[in-house]
Design a protein around this motif. Structure first.
Motif, PDB file in Angstrom:
ATOM      1  N   ARG B  36       0.685  -1.168   0.144  1.00 39.79           N
ATOM      2  CA  ARG B  36       0.023  -0.020   0.035  1.00 39.79           C
ATOM      3  C   ARG B  36       1.116   1.117   0.206  1.00 39.79           C
ATOM      4  O   ARG B  36       0.531   2.294   0.535  1.00 39.79           O
ATOM      5  CB  ARG B  36      -1.059   0.005   1.082  1.00 39.79           C
ATOM      6  CG  ARG B  36      -2.041  -1.013   0.935  1.00 39.79           C
ATOM      7  CD  ARG B  36      -3.099  -1.166   2.120  1.00 39.79           C
ATOM      8  NE  ARG B  36      -4.112  -2.139   1.983  1.00 39.79           N
ATOM      9  CZ  ARG B  36      -5.052  -2.563   2.742  1.00 39.79           C
ATOM     10  NH1 ARG B  36      -5.094  -1.869   3.898  1.00 39.79           N
ATOM     11  NH2 ARG B  36      -5.894  -3.340   2.425  1.00 39.79           N
ATOM     12  N   LYS B  38       3.457   3.525  -2.828  1.00 36.68           N
ATOM     13  CA  LYS B  38       3.748   3.758  -4.150  1.00 36.68           C
ATOM     14  C   LYS B  38       4.751   2.904  -4.545  1.00 36.68           C
ATOM     15  O   LYS B  38       6.090   2.854  -3.940  1.00 36.68           O
ATOM     16  CB  LYS B  38       4.307   5.272  -4.383  1.00 36.68           C
ATOM     17  CG  LYS B  38       3.461   6.359  -3.766  1.00 36.68           C
ATOM     18  CD  LYS B  38       2.063   6.539  -4.802  1.00 36.68           C
ATOM     19  CE  LYS B  38       1.335   7.555  -4.186  1.00 36.68           C
ATOM     20  NZ  LYS B  38      -0.255   7.554  -4.739  1.00 36.68           N
ATOM     21  N   VAL B  41       7.382  -0.187 -10.542  1.00 40.46           N
ATOM     22  CA  VAL B  41       6.512  -1.722 -11.328  1.00 40.46           C
ATOM     23  C   VAL B  41       7.510  -1.664 -12.498  1.00 40.46           C
ATOM     24  O   VAL B  41       7.236  -0.722 -13.381  1.00 40.46           O
ATOM     25  CB  VAL B  41       5.278  -1.330 -11.526  1.00 40.46           C
ATOM     26  CG1 VAL B  41       4.761  -2.669 -12.150  1.00 40.46           C
ATOM     27  CG2 VAL B  41       4.359  -1.621 -10.184  1.00 40.46           C
ATOM     28  N   ARG B 102      -0.931  -9.056  -8.229  1.00 41.71           N
ATOM     29  CA  ARG B 102      -1.862  -8.235  -8.634  1.00 41.71           C
ATOM     30  C   ARG B 102      -2.716  -7.977  -7.388  1.00 41.71           C
ATOM     31  O   ARG B 102      -3.170  -6.543  -7.157  1.00 41.71           O
ATOM     32  CB  ARG B 102      -3.014  -8.846  -9.665  1.00 41.71           C
ATOM     33  CG  ARG B 102      -2.501  -8.874 -11.118  1.00 41.71           C
ATOM     34  CD  ARG B 102      -2.978  -9.898 -11.854  1.00 41.71           C
ATOM     35  NE  ARG B 102      -2.055 -10.135 -13.068  1.00 41.71           N
ATOM     36  CZ  ARG B 102      -2.484  -9.698 -14.400  1.00 41.71           C
ATOM     37  NH1 ARG B 102      -3.409  -8.660 -14.239  1.00 41.71           N
ATOM     38  NH2 ARG B 102      -1.516  -9.712 -15.009  1.00 41.71           N
ATOM     39  N   MET B 105      -0.708  -5.196  -5.633  1.00 43.70           N
ATOM     40  CA  MET B 105      -0.682  -4.080  -6.288  1.00 43.70           C
ATOM     41  C   MET B 105      -1.928  -2.981  -6.188  1.00 43.70           C
ATOM     42  O   MET B 105      -1.674  -2.078  -6.416  1.00 43.70           O
ATOM     43  CB  MET B 105      -0.184  -4.394  -7.727  1.00 43.70           C
ATOM     44  CG  MET B 105       0.989  -4.723  -7.856  1.00 43.70           C
ATOM     45  SD  MET B 105       1.286  -4.896  -9.894  1.00 43.70           S
ATOM     46  CE  MET B 105       1.166  -3.099 -10.387  1.00 43.70           C
ATOM     47  N   THR B 106      -2.855  -3.775  -5.898  1.00 43.32           N
ATOM     48  CA  THR B 106      -4.132  -3.135  -5.650  1.00 43.32           C
ATOM     49  C   THR B 106      -4.403  -3.082  -4.117  1.00 43.32           C
ATOM     50  O   THR B 106      -5.610  -2.748  -3.924  1.00 43.32           O
ATOM     51  CB  THR B 106      -5.509  -3.888  -6.588  1.00 43.32           C
ATOM     52  OG1 THR B 106      -5.555  -5.212  -6.138  1.00 43.32           O
ATOM     53  CG2 THR B 106      -5.173  -3.825  -7.908  1.00 43.32           C
ATOM     54  N   GLY B 107      -3.590  -3.373  -3.269  1.00 40.40           N
ATOM     55  CA  GLY B 107      -3.830  -3.220  -1.943  1.00 40.40           C
ATOM     56  C   GLY B 107      -4.742  -4.242  -1.289  1.00 40.40           C
ATOM     57  O   GLY B 107      -4.873  -3.987  -0.190  1.00 40.40           O
TER      58      GLY B 107
END
Lengths: 273, 273
Positions: B36, B38, B41, B102, B105-107
């Motif tokens: 969570r 920045k 990537v 994934r 990356m989306t928390g």
């Protein structure tokens, strides 16, 4: 009872938020009793569609309604399980005790309790409570906040993301898109987005507010699936509307982005459905 | 160094498990630093496929490898980021620092650190660590255990479920099924199952071991995506194999069920692909 009605119209957003916290404090333990336990599941769906209802859902909504009647006896209530109860106030509470029933039934902690308030149909206060991870997200004074298990509260700000090619796209399930025009919109967004992640329900909208998701497209939502999330998304700097750009409080087809510029671009796709 | 080799062959499962706990204690904080936040990537995919690699993934694998070299210098290591490092022992550690990139990356807190051990290619010890929710799942002595945030540890037992019509089916994404025959198997299982829930990665296999998911079908897995989960599923009474019923340690197409009777039925569908 005009005197009483006007009294309740003056209930401040701060008071409504305080009530929402009390309701979530009540619903959390009521639901957790059933999470990851053997559940009695009914099928309330018609036709082939499976629409699970859990004992926990019903118990939590009963508890929330009981408390709401005490706190705000004149307010209307729209709940997933018991439907609409009219009030004499222009304020309505939109309640979904367990948004993400499939997540709940498979033991995944991405369901949440949604507690939203509308004034004359417009969402003004929203809360998402996840009692298993002890996370609570809410709106207040045109801002949005996330409280973690440790009790730390942070102000939320969505992430700038101007292009779909850079966007993290989530949607709960491809099965949400039923009509051919909906499937086409979904396919277009999915193929243009940087990445797609399925599963998330209400939790994904809070992650969008927190800046970890850039776009969510869903269809077939009920008002109580989205009302609570609207002030959270807006308070974090995001945009949430219907696929044609109208207010989202009625549910249906929903488009949410963290960046208003991306929302404008996506409307050109979604409004064709 | 035959003396040294035989010494390491005699490392007990209990010692291996103790090492796995140490590795997870190290990797958790290393990864949470980036969750969570920045992220930087990179796209390591070829062609159109998006395959995210995060700084966290690399940092955690480096930390795990450093510690493993100290704990078991002769063991081989297969890791997602750095590939295979041969050892003089028949023991290999299969490591995926962040399974569910994934989700990460989306928390969403459904990713996990996978730490598995094979002896002559057969999975003998497995661990899944989810540091954000402070949950850890592992196998020991032909049993499986789940430790919660509160520190409470429970033995896992999968749930009896004889028929697909009663089964809770999860799979990480419909995109896992690439070939036409894979898509057909997926469609058949999805339509016959009681319910389908997308998104879950390694976390879903642990929920199957815990009795909350009945069947998982996936394709395109790597050995380090599944090795750690095999002893957990087997220790809880479930079955995990390839789609043709062979041992699952090589990854590829995977079928897991909580109930061995359901596994037998499903093999008739999956083995046709």
């Amino acid at each position: 009872m005009p005197a009483r009605k006007s009294e309740h119209e003056r209930v401040s957003q701060r008071e409504l938020l305080a009530s929402a916290h009390l309701l979530a404090d009540t619903s959390g333990p009521a639901i957790l009793k059933y999470f990851r336990k053997k559940l009695v599941v009914e099928d309330k769906g018609s036709g082939g569609r499976f629409d699970p209802v859990t004992v926990a859902d019903k118990a939590a909504e009963r508890a929330i309604r009981r408390q709401l009647r005490r706190l705000h006896p004149d307010h209307a209530i729209l709940g997933e399980e018991e439907g609409f109860t009219a009030g004499s106030s222009p304020i309505t509470w939109d309640i979904d005790p367990i948004d993400g029933t499939r997540a709940f039934m498979t033991g995944m902690p991405l369901w949440g309790t949604l507690i939203g308030v509308t004034f004359e149909g417009r969402a003004i206060v929203g809360m998402m409570d996840q009692p298993y991870t002890a996370e609570r997200i809410w709106s207040a004074d045109k801002a949005a906040y996330w409280r973690n298990a440790g009790g730390k509260t942070q102000r939320l700000r969505s992430t700038p993301c101007r292009s779909l090619a850079d966007a993290r796209f989530t949607t709960t399930s491809p099965d949400l898109f039923v009509e051919a025009s909906e499937k086409e919109v979904f396919a277009r967004v999915r193929h243009a987005a940087r990445m797609t992640r399925f599963g998330g329900d209400c939790y994904a909208y809070c992650l969008l507010a927190a800046g970890h998701v850039d776009v969510i497209i869903e269809a077939g939502l009920k008002p109580y699936d989205i009302v609570a999330l609207v002030p959270i998304i807006e308070g974090a700097g995001g945009v949430v509307t219907s696929w044609t750009g109208s207010r989202p409080e009625d549910g249906g087809r929903i488009l949410a982005t963290g960046d208003p510029r991306l929302h404008e671009k996506l409307l050109k796709i979604t409004s064709q459905a």
